[in-house]
Design an enzyme around this catalytic site. Sequence first.
Site, PDB file in Angstrom:
ATOM      1  N   ASP A  36     -11.592 -37.142  -6.186  1.00 53.37           N
ATOM      2  CA  ASP A  36     -12.320 -38.193  -6.903  1.00 53.37           C
ATOM      3  C   ASP A  36     -11.735 -38.490  -8.286  1.00 53.37           C
ATOM      4  O   ASP A  36     -12.403 -38.316  -9.318  1.00 53.37           O
ATOM      5  CB  ASP A  36     -13.794 -37.809  -7.040  1.00 53.37           C
ATOM      6  CG  ASP A  36     -14.436 -37.492  -5.700  1.00 53.37           C
ATOM      7  OD1 ASP A  36     -14.133 -38.183  -4.725  1.00 53.37           O
ATOM      8  OD2 ASP A  36     -15.224 -36.529  -5.630  1.00 53.37           O
ATOM      9  N   GLU A 197     -18.959 -46.054  -0.458  1.00 57.43           N
ATOM     10  CA  GLU A 197     -19.151 -45.203  -1.630  1.00 57.43           C
ATOM     11  C   GLU A 197     -17.971 -45.415  -2.581  1.00 57.43           C
ATOM     12  O   GLU A 197     -17.124 -46.278  -2.373  1.00 57.43           O
ATOM     13  CB  GLU A 197     -19.230 -43.731  -1.218  1.00 57.43           C
ATOM     14  CG  GLU A 197     -17.994 -43.237  -0.467  1.00 57.43           C
ATOM     15  CD  GLU A 197     -18.136 -41.828   0.063  1.00 57.43           C
ATOM     16  OE1 GLU A 197     -19.104 -41.148  -0.297  1.00 57.43           O
ATOM     17  OE2 GLU A 197     -17.250 -41.402   0.844  1.00 57.43           O
TER      18      GLU A 197
END
Length: 439
Positions: A36, A197
């Site tokens: 991420d 997402e």
Amino acid sequence: MFGPTKSILRGLAIAGALLGVALADNPIIQTLYSTDPAPMVWNNTLWLFTGHDENGAKNYDMRDWRLYSSTDMVNWRDWGSVMSIKTFSWAKADAWAGQVIERDGKFYYYATVTKSSGGYAVAAGVSDTITGPYKDAVGKQLLANGGIDPTVFRDDKDGQVYMYWGHNSPAYYVKLNTDMASFSGSIASHTLQNFVEGPWLHKRNSTWYLTYSSMGGGGNEDIKYATSTQPTGPWTFKGQIMASQGRSFTNHAGIIDYKGGSYFFYHNGALPGGGTYSRSVCVEKFSYKADGSIPLLTMTDAGAPQIEPLDPYVQVEAETIAFSSGLTTAAKSGGGIYVTSISNNDYIKVKGVDFGAKGAASVDLQVAAAAGASGKIELRVGSQTGTVIATCNVEATGGAQTWKTVTCPVTGATGRQDLFFKFSGSNYNFDWWRFKQAA
């Protein structure tokens, strides 16, 4: 404590050594599994905040957030863990994706957690320095509606900070107040094509970009994006940036400009032992098309090119790494980070070191070694099997945290070279290095 797939990585290093070549530079972090990516430019340095997949995880086992930095896009300094689930007394698990933004001299870290009472929430951390540590800015959730992966961006026109997040359609957004610990108005939303997402909000010229993870049709997530003339939309779908690939079900993008270049960060499962629950951050350089659109990008082993050489005549932290094998990093008792878990055939590659025409005369290494420990650090240029420019013996210093500077003569180090620290022995640690220029 061993690093990710230590034996496999060491085997890969030996294979590379037998071939006389250096391994590629993607993924950019090898001492642990990283996820991420959230890049940020501050004080002429690119800072990279990441998540962290725990070793041997069978699910998304993530407990803290990590920080790295670079000024050349290839050598990355490890700053360690800057925030964890323990930062938030009301949370119990899932240190998932987040992003940092600065306002009025403070740094705010917005990230996903799971509450002790259950359900996802957005947490807010704050620190006086970009390197942390970050503490709870609110004392409770900032917001919670089942969405995850907050992204934040400040409009250069009026200073308003916007936050987007979400999990499956739609994507939500709010306007953050100037205290950065609350928001005004109600939660709004947009339906984006195939949104799942991982939103990433940024602005280029007068165009706003909302990049996000989607289902790409290949069984794993891809990356798509939309654009708008306003941070609150409406959003026009523009297409795919990166197709499903990379041995990981998820992907998560971060886009930023730095020193005249544009960079696309993402994660995959490319390290040995990697996969959906053991991911690694990578980066590619790209150019926007004339109309402002983003081209279709492919994951590479090479990564981004180096944009400036590294100066060896200043102190360089040992955890400044272009590529490594078999090693991990740890926090020093007095602050800072060092390289540890050293064993035979481990190595560190530092890319594009400029020794200059005069070259180097000697090198200082700061090491610490437990009683009975012994080892050797060979410094080579070009590759793991390249020319040896220095050999430094490591002996017991009085303890694994008792640091001593070892000085070794150097020969043959001139011009711009890739520098390799090749280790033998064990039970010692490595903190920093610095060359002295020849007269």
